[in-house]
Design an enzyme around this catalytic site. Sequence first.
Site, mmCIF file in Angstrom:
data_model
loop_
_atom_site.group_PDB
_atom_site.id
_atom_site.type_symbol
_atom_site.label_atom_id
_atom_site.label_comp_id
_atom_site.label_asym_id
_atom_site.label_seq_id
_atom_site.Cartn_x
_atom_site.Cartn_y
_atom_site.Cartn_z
ATOM 1 N N GLU A 3 37.413 30.744 -8.890
ATOM 2 C CA GLU A 3 37.793 30.017 -7.690
ATOM 3 C C GLU A 3 38.368 28.663 -8.091
ATOM 4 O O GLU A 3 38.622 28.408 -9.268
ATOM 5 C CB GLU A 3 36.582 29.889 -6.758
ATOM 6 N N LYS A 58 44.162 28.831 -6.239
ATOM 7 C CA LYS A 58 43.540 29.476 -7.397
ATOM 8 C C LYS A 58 44.562 29.799 -8.494
ATOM 9 O O LYS A 58 44.310 30.637 -9.355
ATOM 10 C CB LYS A 58 42.831 30.762 -6.954
ATOM 11 N N HIS A 90 41.884 42.402 -25.672
ATOM 12 C CA HIS A 90 42.177 42.029 -24.286
ATOM 13 C C HIS A 90 43.007 40.754 -24.169
ATOM 14 O O HIS A 90 43.053 40.139 -23.107
ATOM 15 C CB HIS A 90 40.872 41.890 -23.511
ATOM 16 N N ARG A 109 40.169 43.053 -17.446
ATOM 17 C CA ARG A 109 40.405 43.951 -16.309
ATOM 18 C C ARG A 109 41.859 43.944 -15.840
ATOM 19 O O ARG A 109 42.241 44.761 -15.004
ATOM 20 C CB ARG A 109 39.459 43.585 -15.162
ATOM 21 N N ARG A 152 38.671 31.214 17.876
ATOM 22 C CA ARG A 152 38.556 32.277 16.879
ATOM 23 C C ARG A 152 37.147 32.855 16.871
ATOM 24 O O ARG A 152 36.161 32.133 16.686
ATOM 25 C CB ARG A 152 38.909 31.754 15.489
#
Length: 270
Positions: A3, A58, A90, A109, A152
């Site tokens: 984040e 981010k 990786h 990943r 909202r």
Amino acid sequence: MPELPEVETTVRGLVPFLEGQRLAAVTTFRPDLRRPFPVDLAQRLTGATVTRLSRRAKYGIVSTDRDDHMIFHLGMSGRWRTEGGEPGKHDHLLLETGAGHRLFLHDPRRFGSIDLVAGDPLASFAAFVTLGPEPLSDDFDAALLARAFAARRAPVKAMLLDQNVVAGLGNIYVCEALNMARISPLMPAAGVPKAKLAALVSAIRAVLTAAIAAGGSTLRDFLSPDGDLGYFAKDWRVYGREGEACECGGAIVRVVQSGRSTFYCRKCQR
């Protein structure tokens, strides 16, 4: 997923190795991550000098004297490593500087991404166009939240995760800020009392500032460029602490909202 604090930590960690440095070589070890690498990445970056590193939401931004800007997203498991050596299994991108630094983008990943834009990246990169304000900027305040939340019915947590409302917030830090502000994550956004919106803004700023100072949070894969853990996880108020006591004495519970785990205290967050 890294984040705002983790990306800010990454950008700050890259500055000593890249800012002011000439890129002597740019090498990719596979054709893609989440999407293909730009076909002209090496051509446009090799020989350029890095003038600035910055962050938006981010994303990290590496700017050069050619007015080209490499924009990286770390995805779920990405990180930059600066210890040099040879590429590992990786490691998918290598930046080599004229000073001899070797920086690898490591992403097991492969949910991260690399983009390359010319000109002002805030105007020319599509993902930036609709982003909300930075939560640590003067543009983020209670009045902005009041406008965004008006009428909202969506839960306040979902609204804070909407990058069009405020940029860079993710699951961990929204849970933490809502606890600090004593607001239930389940409350409809329009139902948050206006008096609490200022407290929420202050809580978001406080949580992010503390997390950046601690180097972010290491959940599974995140490490800073020099290999350090993110130590803010030791100070989590509620995240990942199901069944433990909140500082108010209530029990921290876990619920699922939109497929994400939410941690909060039913006693003090109403």
